[in-house]
Scaffold this motif. Structure first.
Motif, mmCIF file in Angstrom:
data_model
loop_
_atom_site.group_PDB
_atom_site.id
_atom_site.type_symbol
_atom_site.label_atom_id
_atom_site.label_comp_id
_atom_site.label_asym_id
_atom_site.label_seq_id
_atom_site.Cartn_x
_atom_site.Cartn_y
_atom_site.Cartn_z
ATOM 1 N N ALA A 6 29.667 -13.143 -26.869
ATOM 2 C CA ALA A 6 30.023 -11.937 -26.110
ATOM 3 C C ALA A 6 31.538 -11.780 -26.029
ATOM 4 O O ALA A 6 32.062 -10.665 -26.133
ATOM 5 N N ARG A 7 32.242 -12.893 -25.856
ATOM 6 C CA ARG A 7 33.705 -12.829 -25.821
ATOM 7 C C ARG A 7 34.270 -12.399 -27.177
ATOM 8 O O ARG A 7 35.216 -11.619 -27.238
ATOM 9 N N THR A 8 33.685 -12.912 -28.245
ATOM 10 C CA THR A 8 34.126 -12.520 -29.592
ATOM 11 C C THR A 8 33.887 -11.035 -29.803
ATOM 12 O O THR A 8 34.765 -10.318 -30.301
ATOM 13 N N ARG A 9 32.731 -10.553 -29.417
ATOM 14 C CA ARG A 9 32.406 -9.135 -29.562
ATOM 15 C C ARG A 9 33.411 -8.280 -28.775
ATOM 16 O O ARG A 9 33.917 -7.281 -29.267
ATOM 17 N N THR A 10 33.710 -8.693 -27.550
ATOM 18 C CA THR A 10 34.666 -7.962 -26.717
ATOM 19 C C THR A 10 36.049 -7.949 -27.358
ATOM 20 O O THR A 10 36.720 -6.911 -27.372
ATOM 21 N N ARG A 11 36.486 -9.099 -27.888
ATOM 22 C CA ARG A 11 37.797 -9.155 -28.553
ATOM 23 C C ARG A 11 37.842 -8.207 -29.752
ATOM 24 O O ARG A 11 38.863 -7.561 -30.010
ATOM 25 N N MET A 12 36.746 -8.127 -30.490
ATOM 26 C CA MET A 12 36.706 -7.220 -31.647
ATOM 27 C C MET A 12 36.826 -5.761 -31.206
ATOM 28 O O MET A 12 37.544 -4.975 -31.824
ATOM 29 N N ILE A 13 36.135 -5.410 -30.147
ATOM 30 C CA ILE A 13 36.216 -4.038 -29.631
ATOM 31 C C ILE A 13 37.629 -3.756 -29.125
ATOM 32 O O ILE A 13 38.203 -2.709 -29.432
ATOM 33 N N ASP A 14 38.191 -4.690 -28.362
ATOM 34 C CA ASP A 14 39.544 -4.510 -27.840
ATOM 35 C C ASP A 14 40.557 -4.347 -28.968
ATOM 36 O O ASP A 14 41.428 -3.470 -28.923
ATOM 37 N N THR A 15 40.452 -5.194 -29.974
ATOM 38 C CA THR A 15 41.369 -5.138 -31.118
ATOM 39 C C THR A 15 41.209 -3.826 -31.870
ATOM 40 O O THR A 15 42.210 -3.183 -32.230
ATOM 41 N N THR A 16 39.977 -3.412 -32.084
ATOM 42 C CA THR A 16 39.726 -2.147 -32.777
ATOM 43 C C THR A 16 40.328 -0.989 -32.006
ATOM 44 O O THR A 16 40.974 -0.108 -32.587
ATOM 45 N N LEU A 17 40.155 -0.991 -30.714
ATOM 46 C CA LEU A 17 40.704 0.074 -29.876
ATOM 47 C C LEU A 17 42.227 0.126 -29.996
ATOM 48 O O LEU A 17 42.805 1.197 -30.199
ATOM 49 N N GLU A 18 42.864 -1.017 -29.908
ATOM 50 C CA GLU A 18 44.326 -1.065 -30.046
ATOM 51 C C GLU A 18 44.771 -0.562 -31.419
ATOM 52 O O GLU A 18 45.747 0.196 -31.520
ATOM 53 N N LEU A 19 44.080 -0.988 -32.459
ATOM 54 C CA LEU A 19 44.459 -0.584 -33.813
ATOM 55 C C LEU A 19 44.251 0.918 -34.032
ATOM 56 O O LEU A 19 45.104 1.584 -34.624
ATOM 57 N N ILE A 20 43.148 1.442 -33.552
ATOM 58 C CA ILE A 20 42.896 2.877 -33.717
ATOM 59 C C ILE A 20 43.956 3.685 -32.969
ATOM 60 O O ILE A 20 44.427 4.706 -33.465
ATOM 61 N N GLN A 21 44.341 3.234 -31.788
ATOM 62 C CA GLN A 21 45.344 3.955 -31.013
ATOM 63 C C GLN A 21 46.685 4.007 -31.731
ATOM 64 O O GLN A 21 47.432 4.963 -31.563
ATOM 65 N N THR A 22 47.000 2.998 -32.500
ATOM 66 C CA THR A 22 48.302 2.961 -33.169
ATOM 67 C C THR A 22 48.253 3.323 -34.648
ATOM 68 O O THR A 22 49.220 3.853 -35.179
ATOM 69 N N ARG A 23 47.127 3.046 -35.318
ATOM 70 C CA ARG A 23 47.042 3.252 -36.771
ATOM 71 C C ARG A 23 46.039 4.311 -37.201
ATOM 72 O O ARG A 23 45.993 4.659 -38.373
ATOM 73 N N GLY A 24 45.189 4.745 -36.299
ATOM 74 C CA GLY A 24 44.132 5.675 -36.672
ATOM 75 C C GLY A 24 42.947 4.958 -37.290
ATOM 76 O O GLY A 24 42.961 3.737 -37.474
ATOM 77 N N TYR A 25 41.922 5.729 -37.596
ATOM 78 C CA TYR A 25 40.695 5.162 -38.161
ATOM 79 C C TYR A 25 40.942 4.553 -39.535
ATOM 80 O O TYR A 25 40.585 3.408 -39.795
ATOM 81 N N HIS A 26 41.528 5.321 -40.427
ATOM 82 C CA HIS A 26 41.713 4.844 -41.802
ATOM 83 C C HIS A 26 42.721 3.703 -41.885
ATOM 84 O O HIS A 26 42.644 2.884 -42.800
ATOM 85 N N GLY A 27 43.634 3.619 -40.958
ATOM 86 C CA GLY A 27 44.611 2.533 -40.944
ATOM 87 C C GLY A 27 44.106 1.266 -40.282
ATOM 88 O O GLY A 27 44.811 0.260 -40.229
ATOM 89 N N THR A 28 42.891 1.302 -39.767
ATOM 90 C CA THR A 28 42.288 0.150 -39.108
ATOM 91 C C THR A 28 41.318 -0.514 -40.072
ATOM 92 O O THR A 28 40.211 -0.031 -40.289
ATOM 93 N N GLY A 29 41.760 -1.605 -40.671
ATOM 94 C CA GLY A 29 40.914 -2.343 -41.604
ATOM 95 C C GLY A 29 40.171 -3.465 -40.903
ATOM 96 O O GLY A 29 40.632 -3.993 -39.881
ATOM 97 N N LEU A 30 39.049 -3.823 -41.462
ATOM 98 C CA LEU A 30 38.253 -4.894 -40.857
ATOM 99 C C LEU A 30 38.992 -6.226 -40.884
ATOM 100 O O LEU A 30 38.838 -7.041 -39.964
#
Length: 190
Positions: A6-30
């Motif tokens: 659950a902590r790993t899942r939360t970290r992934m969501i948090d990281t994705t949110l931060e990346l999308i806010q700064t890089r957009g969808y296409h700039g956010t790679g897995l």
């Protein structure tokens, strides 16, 4: 107590949110997500079998719920519609300044970057915007404002548009200007 998964899942969501806010969808790679979340790549597909789109939807759901929570907490404090709307603009201006104008709204980023070509993301963005419109409409109705639904939609649009322009200009003036207009609209309908 939360599990390691659950902590790993939360970290992934948090990281994705931060990346999308700064890089957009296409700039956010897995690879960026797993590195930022300190998670093995395999765990991404374990938690999000639908891949990037499922992960982005989870991130948008998170930001949608957080912003709805902010609105609801302001309402619970007994603030009137004008005070709630003013606080939203003020909060967004402060967030932009704290990030050095690097982090915009994740929903707007995805809506502009990918929603037109991806029905799953389009639906997710639309759902989040609608949830915000509904809460704003509820407070407008509570305060006796006519055409609350239409005005709430206009306010959400003002907020999002002003956030994008403020980020582009690296200046909170567009948020300040939109705040004044939103408050005038609320006052004019009473």
């Amino acid at each position: 107590m939360t599990t390691k998964g659950a902590r790993t899942r939360t970290r992934m969501i948090d990281t994705t949110l931060e990346l999308i806010q700064t890089r957009g969808y296409h700039g956010t790679g897995l690879a960026h997500v797993t590195a930022g979340a300190a998670a093995p790549r395999g765990s991404l597909y374990f938690h999000f079998p639908g891949g990037k789109d499922e992960l982005v939807v989870a991130a948008l759901d998170r930001v949608g719920a957080e912003f709805t929570g902010l609105l609801e907490s302001l309402i619970a404090e007994g603030k009137d519609a004008g005070d709630v709307v003013a606080a939203v603009f003020d909060d967004l201006a402060a967030r932009l300044e704290r990030s050095g104008f690097a982090a915009g709204c994740a929903v707007a980023s995805v809506a502009v970057d990918a929603a037109a070509e991806n029905p799953v993301l389009q639906e997710s963005c639309a759902r989040v915007y609608e949830s915000w419109r509904v809460v704003v409409a509820q407070i407008l109705v509570r305060d006796g404002v006519p055409n609350a639904g239409g005005l709430a939609g206009a306010i959400v649009s003002l907020v999002e548009g002003a956030t994008v322009v403020a980020r582009a200009r690296r200046d909170t003036a567009p948020l300040d200007e939109a705040r004044v207009v939103a408050l005038e609209l609320i006052r004019a309908t009473r």
